[in-house]
Design a protein around this motif. Structure first.
Motif, short mmCIF file in Angstrom:
data_model
loop_
_atom_site.label_atom_id
_atom_site.label_comp_id
_atom_site.label_asym_id
_atom_site.label_seq_id
_atom_site.Cartn_x
_atom_site.Cartn_y
_atom_site.Cartn_z
N LEU A 44 0.84 -1.20 0.00
CA LEU A 44 0.00 0.00 0.00
C LEU A 44 0.87 1.25 0.00
O LEU A 44 1.96 1.26 0.56
N VAL A 45 0.35 2.30 -0.60
CA VAL A 45 0.97 3.62 -0.46
C VAL A 45 0.40 4.31 0.77
O VAL A 45 1.10 5.04 1.48
N GLY A 46 -0.89 4.08 1.05
CA GLY A 46 -1.51 4.69 2.21
C GLY A 46 -2.74 3.92 2.65
O GLY A 46 -3.29 3.12 1.90
N PHE A 47 -3.15 4.17 3.90
CA PHE A 47 -4.36 3.55 4.43
C PHE A 47 -4.93 4.44 5.53
O PHE A 47 -4.26 5.35 6.03
N ASP A 48 -6.21 4.20 5.87
CA ASP A 48 -6.81 4.97 6.96
C ASP A 48 -7.43 4.04 7.99
O ASP A 48 -7.41 2.81 7.84
N GLU A 49 -7.98 4.61 9.05
CA GLU A 49 -8.50 3.82 10.17
C GLU A 49 -9.74 3.01 9.80
O GLU A 49 -10.12 2.10 10.52
N ASP A 50 -10.39 3.36 8.70
CA ASP A 50 -11.57 2.62 8.26
C ASP A 50 -11.20 1.43 7.37
O ASP A 50 -12.09 0.73 6.86
N GLY A 51 -9.90 1.23 7.15
CA GLY A 51 -9.47 0.11 6.32
C GLY A 51 -9.48 0.40 4.84
O GLY A 51 -9.41 -0.51 4.02
N VAL A 104 -0.40 -4.41 3.26
CA VAL A 104 0.66 -4.22 4.25
C VAL A 104 1.38 -2.90 3.98
O VAL A 104 1.54 -2.49 2.83
N SER A 105 1.80 -2.26 5.06
CA SER A 105 2.33 -0.91 4.93
C SER A 105 3.10 -0.51 6.18
O SER A 105 2.88 -1.05 7.27
N HIS A 106 4.01 0.44 6.01
CA HIS A 106 4.58 1.11 7.18
C HIS A 106 3.49 1.90 7.89
O HIS A 106 2.62 2.49 7.24
N ASP A 107 3.54 1.93 9.20
CA ASP A 107 2.51 2.65 9.93
C ASP A 107 2.55 4.15 9.66
O ASP A 107 1.52 4.84 9.79
N CYS A 108 3.70 4.67 9.27
CA CYS A 108 3.81 6.11 8.98
C CYS A 108 3.00 6.51 7.74
O CYS A 108 2.84 7.70 7.46
N GLN A 109 2.48 5.54 7.01
CA GLN A 109 1.68 5.82 5.81
C GLN A 109 0.18 5.89 6.13
O GLN A 109 -0.64 6.01 5.23
N ARG A 110 -0.15 5.85 7.41
CA ARG A 110 -1.54 5.96 7.83
C ARG A 110 -1.98 7.42 7.84
O ARG A 110 -1.24 8.31 8.25
#
Length: 204
Positions: free
Chosen positions: A137-144, A173-179
């Motif tokens: 992933l490049v990014g993700f949010d709390e809603d999935g 899968v992603s680094h958490d900093c991309q949230r």
């Protein structure tokens, strides 16, 4: 500017920012994040059950799930890598991967099994026949919700998951900093079963 054009500009700018975040991680931070990610994944029931698993070789500072390869092999699972499908509109093949698989760099500079090797049906698996797919992933949010690289390869390849069963479990899968707090969504974004970072598991 139309709403769709504005959405594309917004997603492009956010994608650029999130890629910068992961590139800013040090080698040590990358390594620790990879180990933490793999520990999270090993505990998930769908990962423990899977026997036909697709994952990816990291590129452009993507989080690295490949330390799981030996663990999968020890459990008797087969692993597959995505290959840019020739003569298609941005879709993927999934080719069986092992230490002797001939590898090449594709047009994006990403290592993948040689197309001529993967062209043999016995060496690849249809996307619907996989048990589990770990996708970057490049990014993700709390809603999935998720954001990919923008090429639409995974979205086109797995568009069928909305209306077909059985189907593979899709875990981003992603680094958490991309949230981020919230992502601008596009109608073609394929929903995921879970998102796993080095710090959390989110189930939409």
């Amino acid at each position: 500017m139309s709403d769709s054009t504005a959405l594309q500009h917004q997603r492009k700018a956010l994608r650029r920012e999130l890629r910068h975040r992961r590139r800013s991680l040090s080698k040590r931070e990358q390594r620790l994040a990879s180990l933490a990610l793999c520990n999270q994944l090993r505990r998930l029931p769908e990962v423990q059950r899977a026997r036909r698993i697709a994952l990816y070789l990291p590129n452009d500072a993507e989080i690295d799930a490949t330390p799981l390869l030996d663990w999968f092999q020890h459990r008797g699972a087969k692993t597959y890598l995505p290959v840019l499908r020739p003569l298609s509109d941005n879709r993927l093949w999934f080719v069986h991967y092992h230490s002797n698989t001939p590898m090449v760099s594709n047009r994006f500079g990403i290592r993948e099994p040689d197309t001529r090797h993967g062209a043999h049906h016995a060496r690849r698996l249809p996307a619907w026949a996989l048990d589990l797919v770990l996708l970057p992933l490049v990014g993700f949010d709390e809603d999935g919700n998720r954001m990919g690289m923008g090429g639409g390869f995974y979205d086109r390849t797995f568009a069928f998951v909305r209306h077909r069963y059985p189907r593979p479990r899709l875990i981003g899968v992603s680094h958490d900093c991309q949230r981020v707090d919230s992502l601008p969504l596009a109608p073609w974004d394929v929903p995921l079963d879970a998102i796993v970072s080095d710090r959390r598991v989110i189930r939409p």
